[in-house]
Scaffold this active site. Structure first.
Site, PDB file in Angstrom:
ATOM      1  N   SER A 123      -2.771   7.497 -43.741  1.00  0.00           N
ATOM      2  CA  SER A 123      -3.408   6.187 -43.922  1.00  0.00           C
ATOM      3  C   SER A 123      -3.484   5.425 -42.609  1.00  0.00           C
ATOM      4  O   SER A 123      -4.131   4.373 -42.548  1.00  0.00           O
ATOM      5  CB  SER A 123      -2.619   5.349 -44.935  1.00  0.00           C
ATOM      6  OG  SER A 123      -1.286   5.132 -44.477  1.00  0.00           O
ATOM      7  N   HIS A 144      -8.032  10.595 -47.426  1.00  0.00           N
ATOM      8  CA  HIS A 144      -7.083   9.524 -47.720  1.00  0.00           C
ATOM      9  C   HIS A 144      -7.226   9.058 -49.161  1.00  0.00           C
ATOM     10  O   HIS A 144      -8.176   8.360 -49.518  1.00  0.00           O
ATOM     11  CB  HIS A 144      -7.289   8.359 -46.754  1.00  0.00           C
ATOM     12  CG  HIS A 144      -6.347   7.229 -46.967  1.00  0.00           C
ATOM     13  ND1 HIS A 144      -6.662   5.923 -46.683  1.00  0.00           N
ATOM     14  CD2 HIS A 144      -5.073   7.213 -47.456  1.00  0.00           C
ATOM     15  CE1 HIS A 144      -5.637   5.144 -46.983  1.00  0.00           C
ATOM     16  NE2 HIS A 144      -4.666   5.909 -47.460  1.00  0.00           N
ATOM     17  N   GLU A 156     -11.101   8.088 -48.908  1.00  0.00           N
ATOM     18  CA  GLU A 156     -11.740   7.926 -47.611  1.00  0.00           C
ATOM     19  C   GLU A 156     -11.776   9.286 -46.921  1.00  0.00           C
ATOM     20  O   GLU A 156     -10.728   9.889 -46.675  1.00  0.00           O
ATOM     21  CB  GLU A 156     -10.965   6.925 -46.744  1.00  0.00           C
ATOM     22  CG  GLU A 156     -11.041   5.489 -47.246  1.00  0.00           C
ATOM     23  CD  GLU A 156     -10.263   4.527 -46.371  1.00  0.00           C
ATOM     24  OE1 GLU A 156     -10.801   3.465 -46.026  1.00  0.00           O
ATOM     25  OE2 GLU A 156      -9.096   4.835 -46.035  1.00  0.00           O
ATOM     26  N   ASN A 194      -7.851  -0.473 -44.894  1.00  0.00           N
ATOM     27  CA  ASN A 194      -6.757  -1.174 -44.214  1.00  0.00           C
ATOM     28  C   ASN A 194      -7.250  -2.076 -43.092  1.00  0.00           C
ATOM     29  O   ASN A 194      -6.523  -2.989 -42.664  1.00  0.00           O
ATOM     30  CB  ASN A 194      -5.740  -0.170 -43.674  1.00  0.00           C
ATOM     31  CG  ASN A 194      -4.775   0.292 -44.742  1.00  0.00           C
ATOM     32  OD1 ASN A 194      -4.515  -0.428 -45.702  1.00  0.00           O
ATOM     33  ND2 ASN A 194      -4.264   1.496 -44.609  1.00  0.00           N
TER      34      ASN A 194
END
Length: 532
Positions: A123, A144, A156, A194
């Site tokens: 991540s 991900h 992802e 993120n």
């Protein structure tokens, strides 16, 4: 290269919560799955944990016994890395350390076929950097998943600098075949989620820092007005303040100190004190009383907050009941005006219409009070610059018809009687009113515009598409609306104006508008559905 066939073998390395969840996803899609963990017996425990979870689905009638048994039969715990040699796709879900991941993939290169695809569930680490230590970095891709992997839809698919496009496409198509919402992204810090999510926390922390509103009020507004499932402080407490703070620091450092990602001193102080959220008993909220009680469960709604903020943030700010107006005058027009008119009609409020001097103006005249949606300026500043009196600004809502709460703020020049009239207006429309301090952009508007700006910058920097931003944020962190779709609904001109006004007020580079957003505003084009 197409999606993997169900007879292709998938190997998962790391049998903890995430690895076991990924193994379950692949097995459910019909693949034979090899589950390995370096710790003895952990792979078998991972299968047992999967079985336990599936038993609950069977008990609830969401899966048949036959389906459960067939799925479990496809997951084979193995004890040696050499047992993974036949795998067509290897997904690692091990510790977030570059050296460990590089060593693991180097070993796999010596065991597996040259056609095997290697995928990392990292991540935070760079796929490019992991691949730099490999002989075949073109076969490495990021995959991900989000926790819990069997439930969360997003994957992802992360391309490193050396990743073959066909490999990324194969993993994208495979994830889609597994029932996931896959998005392509380049290997940049934070990938999509993120990175783009940082303003959701940062703007709440900034509003708290300047005394705009307290913790409970900000959370309530983001839930009840903006439509998020959890407020930012509730979510930080759930994630763990240490984890959330570490991600922010990591992204901030990775972007060489870009002010958009500057960590919060408030959050740092709580982390330094060991107030990490639910797992430690207190964070922004205090969970200790309930934990010490008979239930042993943390409360669904936190009762109060950590020591420093206990009194000031324990209660949601609520305006007292005020008299509803018999009539209002609407000056100008706005896309959300019909919704408000419908609410006024249902409330028995008479509506008169007038033409605005400026085409983009929309004001609600309610007795002495003049109501306008925030444009990112202080209400006090707007009064001084525009020559209006008794101004009360209101916040953005996901849907003004469905929102149960609204934030308003009065200019310093606004009379108490005008503020009461504004409160009475929104209460008549069925909204719980929170009067917050006069801060630029209020709570929802500034947060949404900053999310859209970060998404725009990711698109501008070729990290991903605008569509991928929205898919990632809706299916990775359950946003009620994609940031780019929200920007289109607000209007790119308005979003750029709000950011410019925030930048002017604070004088901080964090509020600079993305070049792509500026271009969209100049041409008045949307982010989505624009083929020009």
């Amino acid at each position: 290269m197409a999606a993997l066939d169900t007879d292709n073998i998938v190997a998962v390395i790391g049998a903890g919560t995430m690895g076991a969840g990924i193994a379950q996803v692949a097995a459910k899609a019909g693949h034979p799955v090899l589950l390995f963990d370096v710790a003895e017996g952990v792979a078998l425990k991972g299968v047992q944990q999967i079985t336990k979870g599936l038993n609950q689905l069977v008990a609830r009638g969401r899966m048949s016994d036959e389906e459960q048994q067939s799925l479990i039969a496809r997951i084979i715990p193995v004890n040696q890395m050499t047992d993974l040699a036949a795998a067509d796709l290897v997904i690692e879900a091990v510790a977030e350390r570059l050296d460990i991941k590089q060593s693991l993939f180097r070993e796999l290169e010596g065991l597996c076929s040259q056609q095997t695809i290697f995928a990392s569930n990292t991540s935070s680490l760079s796929i490019t950097e992991i691949g730099a230590a490999l002989e075949r970095p073109e076969r490495l891709v990021g995959m991900h998943f989000f926790n819990p992997a069997p439930v969360m839809k997003l994957v992802e698919v992360v391309r490193g600098l050396a990743t073959e496009r066909s490999v990324a496409e194969a993993v994208f198509d495979t994830a889609t075949q597994w029932g996931k919402k896959a998005v392509h992204t380049r290997s940049t810090p934070g990938f999509i989620v993120n990175r783009v999510a940082r303003p959701f926390y940062a703007e709440a922390l900034r509003v708290l820092e300047v005394g705009g509103a307290n913790v409970a009020t900000i959370d309530a507004l983001m839930r009840d007005c903006a439509g998020f499932r959890m407020g930012p402080f509730e979510l930080m407490d759930l994630i763990g303040l240490d984890v959330n703070y570490a991600v922010t620091c990591s992204v901030h450092a990775a972007y060489y100190g870009d002010q958009r990602f500057t960590p919060s001193l408030i959050q740092k102080e709580l982390v330094d004190a060991g107030y990490l959220g639910r797992k430690s008993g207190r964070g922004f909220y205090d969970y200790r009383e309930d934990i010490a009680g008979d239930s042993g469960q943390s409360p669904e709604a936190p009762s109060n907050v950590g020591v420093r903020y206990s009194d000031a943030n324990a209660e949601i700010l609520l305006a007292p009941p005020c008299e509803p107006p018999p009539m209002v005058t609407l000056v100008g027009d706005a896309p959300y005006a019909p919704v408000l008119i419908d609410l006024m009609n249902k409330a028995g409020i008479a509506v008169e219409r007038e033409t605005a001097d400026q085409p983009d103006d929309f004001l609600i005249v309610c007795g002495e009070a003049i109501l306008a949606r925030t444009d990112g300026r202080l209400a006090t500043q707007a009064v001084a610059e525009d020559g209006v009196s008794d101004l009360v600004v209101f916040d953005l809502a996901l849907d003004y018809a469905k929102a149960t709460r609204i934030a308003i703020a009065a200019a310093d020049q606004t009379s108490e009687s005008a503020l009461e009239e504004a409160i009475g207006f929104w209460q008549a429309l069925g909204k719980t009113v929170s009067v917050i301090d006069d801060i630029p952009g209020l709570c929802v508007m500034r947060t949404v515009c900053m999310l859209a700006n970060e998404g725009s910058d990711a698109v501008n920097q070729q990290v991903c598409s605008a569509e991928a931003v929205d898919t990632a944020m809706q299916f990775g962190v359950n946003y009620p609306k994609g940031p780019m779709a929200w920007a289109d609904a607000i209007g790119t001109v308005n979003v750029a104006t709000i950011l410019d006004n925030l930048l002017s007020t604070y004088g901080e580079d964090r509020y600079r508008a993305s070049p792509l957003l500026v271009r969209k505003a100049m041409t008045q084009r949307p982010f989505l559905g624009d083929d020009s």
